[in-house]
Design an enzyme around this catalytic site. Structure first.
Site, PDB file in Angstrom:
ATOM      1  N   ARG A   1       0.809  -1.234   0.000  1.00  0.00           N
ATOM      2  CA  ARG A   1       0.000   0.000   0.000  1.00  0.00           C
ATOM      3  C   ARG A   1       0.833   1.270   0.000  1.00  0.00           C
ATOM      4  O   ARG A   1       0.313   2.361  -0.188  1.00  0.00           O
ATOM      5  CB  ARG A   1      -0.953   0.010   1.195  1.00  0.00           C
ATOM      6  CG  ARG A   1      -2.219  -0.736   0.895  1.00  0.00           C
ATOM      7  CD  ARG A   1      -3.177  -0.613   2.032  1.00  0.00           C
ATOM      8  NE  ARG A   1      -4.114   0.470   1.876  1.00  0.00           N
ATOM      9  CZ  ARG A   1      -4.441   1.300   2.851  1.00  0.00           C
ATOM     10  NH1 ARG A   1      -3.872   1.216   4.023  1.00  0.00           N
ATOM     11  NH2 ARG A   1      -5.340   2.237   2.655  1.00  0.00           N
TER      12      ARG A   1
ATOM     13  N   ARG B   1       0.299   3.535  -2.968  1.00  0.00           N
ATOM     14  CA  ARG B   1      -0.953   4.229  -3.298  1.00  0.00           C
ATOM     15  C   ARG B   1      -0.739   5.756  -3.341  1.00  0.00           C
ATOM     16  O   ARG B   1       0.117   6.285  -2.633  1.00  0.00           O
ATOM     17  CB  ARG B   1      -2.050   3.855  -2.284  1.00  0.00           C
ATOM     18  CG  ARG B   1      -2.066   4.667  -1.028  1.00  0.00           C
ATOM     19  CD  ARG B   1      -2.907   4.008   0.020  1.00  0.00           C
ATOM     20  NE  ARG B   1      -2.339   4.278   1.321  1.00  0.00           N
ATOM     21  CZ  ARG B   1      -2.965   4.961   2.272  1.00  0.00           C
ATOM     22  NH1 ARG B   1      -4.164   5.417   2.091  1.00  0.00           N
ATOM     23  NH2 ARG B   1      -2.370   5.184   3.418  1.00  0.00           N
TER      24      ARG B   1
ATOM     25  N   CYS C   1      11.590  27.627  31.240  1.00  0.00           N
ATOM     26  CA  CYS C   1      12.940  28.194  31.178  1.00  0.00           C
ATOM     27  C   CYS C   1      13.391  28.629  32.581  1.00  0.00           C
ATOM     28  O   CYS C   1      12.570  28.992  33.427  1.00  0.00           O
ATOM     29  CB  CYS C   1      12.973  29.396  30.231  1.00  0.00           C
ATOM     30  SG  CYS C   1      13.321  28.971  28.517  1.00  0.00           S
TER      31      CYS C   1
ATOM     32  N   ASN D   1       6.545  13.445  25.641  1.00  0.00           N
ATOM     33  CA  ASN D   1       5.769  13.784  24.453  1.00  0.00           C
ATOM     34  C   ASN D   1       6.568  14.836  23.741  1.00  0.00           C
ATOM     35  O   ASN D   1       6.806  15.897  24.309  1.00  0.00           O
ATOM     36  CB  ASN D   1       4.440  14.436  24.833  1.00  0.00           C
ATOM     37  CG  ASN D   1       3.395  13.423  25.169  1.00  0.00           C
ATOM     38  OD1 ASN D   1       3.406  12.313  24.644  1.00  0.00           O
ATOM     39  ND2 ASN D   1       2.500  13.797  26.056  1.00  0.00           N
TER      40      ASN D   1
ATOM     41  N   SER E   1       2.741  20.389  25.045  1.00  0.00           N
ATOM     42  CA  SER E   1       2.246  21.737  25.303  1.00  0.00           C
ATOM     43  C   SER E   1       3.358  22.780  25.322  1.00  0.00           C
ATOM     44  O   SER E   1       3.086  23.964  25.332  1.00  0.00           O
ATOM     45  CB  SER E   1       1.506  21.759  26.642  1.00  0.00           C
ATOM     46  OG  SER E   1       2.400  21.426  27.686  1.00  0.00           O
TER      47      SER E   1
HETATM   48  P1  H2U Z   1       3.497  18.145  27.988  1.00  0.00           P
HETATM   49  O1  H2U Z   1       4.016  19.252  27.176  1.00  0.00           O
HETATM   50  O2  H2U Z   1       4.178  16.838  27.681  1.00  0.00           O
HETATM   51  O3  H2U Z   1       2.025  18.071  27.953  1.00  0.00           O
HETATM   52  O4  H2U Z   1       3.927  18.424  29.512  1.00  0.00           O
HETATM   53  C1  H2U Z   1       3.947  19.658  30.110  1.00  0.00           C
HETATM   54  C2  H2U Z   1       3.484  19.473  31.506  1.00  0.00           C
HETATM   55  O5  H2U Z   1       3.955  20.553  32.277  1.00  0.00           O
HETATM   56  C3  H2U Z   1       1.973  19.453  31.601  1.00  0.00           C
HETATM   57  O6  H2U Z   1       1.583  18.259  32.239  1.00  0.00           O
HETATM   58  C4  H2U Z   1       2.975  20.966  33.155  1.00  0.00           C
HETATM   59  C5  H2U Z   1       1.654  20.677  32.450  1.00  0.00           C
HETATM   60  O7  H2U Z   1       0.640  20.416  33.376  1.00  0.00           O
HETATM   61  N1  H2U Z   1       3.173  22.360  33.476  1.00  0.00           N
HETATM   62  C6  H2U Z   1       3.299  22.735  34.793  1.00  0.00           C
HETATM   63  O8  H2U Z   1       3.204  21.895  35.684  1.00  0.00           O
HETATM   64  N2  H2U Z   1       3.523  24.040  35.106  1.00  0.00           N
HETATM   65  C7  H2U Z   1       3.620  25.026  34.180  1.00  0.00           C
HETATM   66  O9  H2U Z   1       3.829  26.165  34.525  1.00  0.00           O
HETATM   67  C8  H2U Z   1       3.480  24.717  32.747  1.00  0.00           C
HETATM   68  C9  H2U Z   1       3.231  23.306  32.382  1.00  0.00           C
HETATM   69 ZN    ZN Z   2      11.992  27.373  27.838  1.00  0.00          ZN
END
Ligand code: H2U
Ligand code: ZN
Length: 344
Positions: free
Chosen positions: A25, A28, A52, A152, A160
């Protein structure tokens, strides 16, 4: 065509699940969504980054001016150390129970613009020691029975924040995937008297078809039953249940292997390669479990084409379009010098 070029099923002995392999596949035509390559031009320090050094966090408080790794309790934890104390199994159709846990974040490095392959082996070893120490501390708590370490990476994976970091979630109950792997490792030992993953590694070392890179203490390979296009499994060469079981030289070797593997990943499509990765380690009080790492990357054929688990996969079973052997060949032929550092 040789038999493996025809559609077939492969068995995952760790989970007891099958994957459908459809090698042909790959030919394709692709008229699906074309995403742009993830931009990866970040400053060394971002005044708006919650991770940071010296910056305020989104929750409360401020990060210290950290120099190496930095560990803190997640400000938005998915679990709380004190569980709601209830068990509701009055009906087999409506069961629920409280769950206790703790969530921590481990920042790899003060530099906002770096990721695992760009750290030195010594810096990666420091990250592994942080994961090890946190696993030890969390398992020491009487309510905690399992520690999940994971990263992640990349927006594609729902990360995030691009600052290099990982998470630890400790839980009272053993998570489903780990429970499945535990069950299958146990029944394999009962039937064969040996370790499933050590036997598997020995076979892979003989066959030499799916190994990506290796050193004295660890091997990275594309598992025979891989679902994700460039999925890999990282295996220690001897029995070890948890991160705490690794010796100093083994931690150094794992750091070396992680740098080489993630460099190959970045070089594959010359981009910061997204994935979810993590360790599977023995729950508290469990012997029959071999420590290992999984890398689950979603990219398929370029930085803009990713695999989704939809349709037949959601309703039926996992499926892949190339063979794990083809993926291993691709990964093996790549350089271990990061593309940002190479001038050709
Ligand atoms: P991910 O980017 O893998 O989702 O993980 C970031 C984690 O960091 C997320 O679980 C935490 C978020 O809750 N976090 C804090 O605990 N404090 C912060 O000020 C920013 C993010
Ligand atoms: Zn940073």
């Amino acid at each position: 065509m040789e038999p493996r070029q025809y559609p077939h099923r492969r068995f995952n002995p760790l989970t007891g699940e099958w994957v459908l392999v459809s090698p042909h596949r790959l030919l394709r035509p692709w008229q699906g969504k074309v995403e742009r390559a993830p931009e990866d031009r970040r400053p060394q320090y971002d005044p708006n980054c919650y991770l940071c050094p010296s910056n305020p966090r989104a929750g409360s408080g401020r990060n210290p001016a950290y120099q190496g790794t930095f560990i803190f309790d997640n400000d938005f934890p998915a679990l709380l150390p004190e569980p709601a104390n209830f068990l509701d199994e009055a009906s087999p159709l409506f069961q629920s129970e409280g769950e206790a846990g703790r969530c921590r974040v481990v920042c790899f490095h003060p530099r906002h613009d770096l990721s695992l392959p760009e750290l030195s082996v010594a810096e990666i070893a420091e990250v592994i020691r942080a994961w090890t120490e946190q696993t030890r501390l969390l398992l020491r708590e009487s309510a905690m029975n399992h520690v999940q370490v994971f990263e992640n990476k990349g927006e594609l994976m729902g990360c995030s924040n691009p600052h290099p970091h990982s998470q630890l979630w400790a839980t009272a109950h053993v998570p489903t995937e780990v429970e499945k792997e535990l069950e299958h490792q146990r029944s394999y030992r009962k039937r064969h008297g040996s370790s499933l993953l050590l036997d598997y590694l020995a076979q892979e070392q003989q066959r030499q078809e799916r190994i990506v890179c290796t050193n004295q203490h660890f091997t990275a390979l594309v598992p025979y039953w891989a679902v994700w296009p460039f999925e890999t499994l990282v295996l220690p060469h001897r029995a070890a249940g948890r991160l705490m079981d690794l010796t100093g030289p083994e931690i150094e070797a794992l750091a070396d292997l992680l740098k080489r593997l993630t460099t190959r990943y970045d070089n594959l499509f010359r981009c910061s390669f997204p994935y979810s990765m993590g360790f599977h380690q023995a729950p508290k009080g469990v012997g029959d479990f071999q420590l290992h790492m999984h890398f689950f990357p979603p990219l398929l054929r370029s930085p803009s084409v990713r695999k989704f688990q939809v349709g037949f996969e959601m309703l039926g079973m996992p499926q892949r379009d190339s063979t794990p052997e083809q993926a291993a060949d691709r990964l093996r032929e790549l350089s271990e010098v990061h593309y940002k550092l190479s001038h050709c």
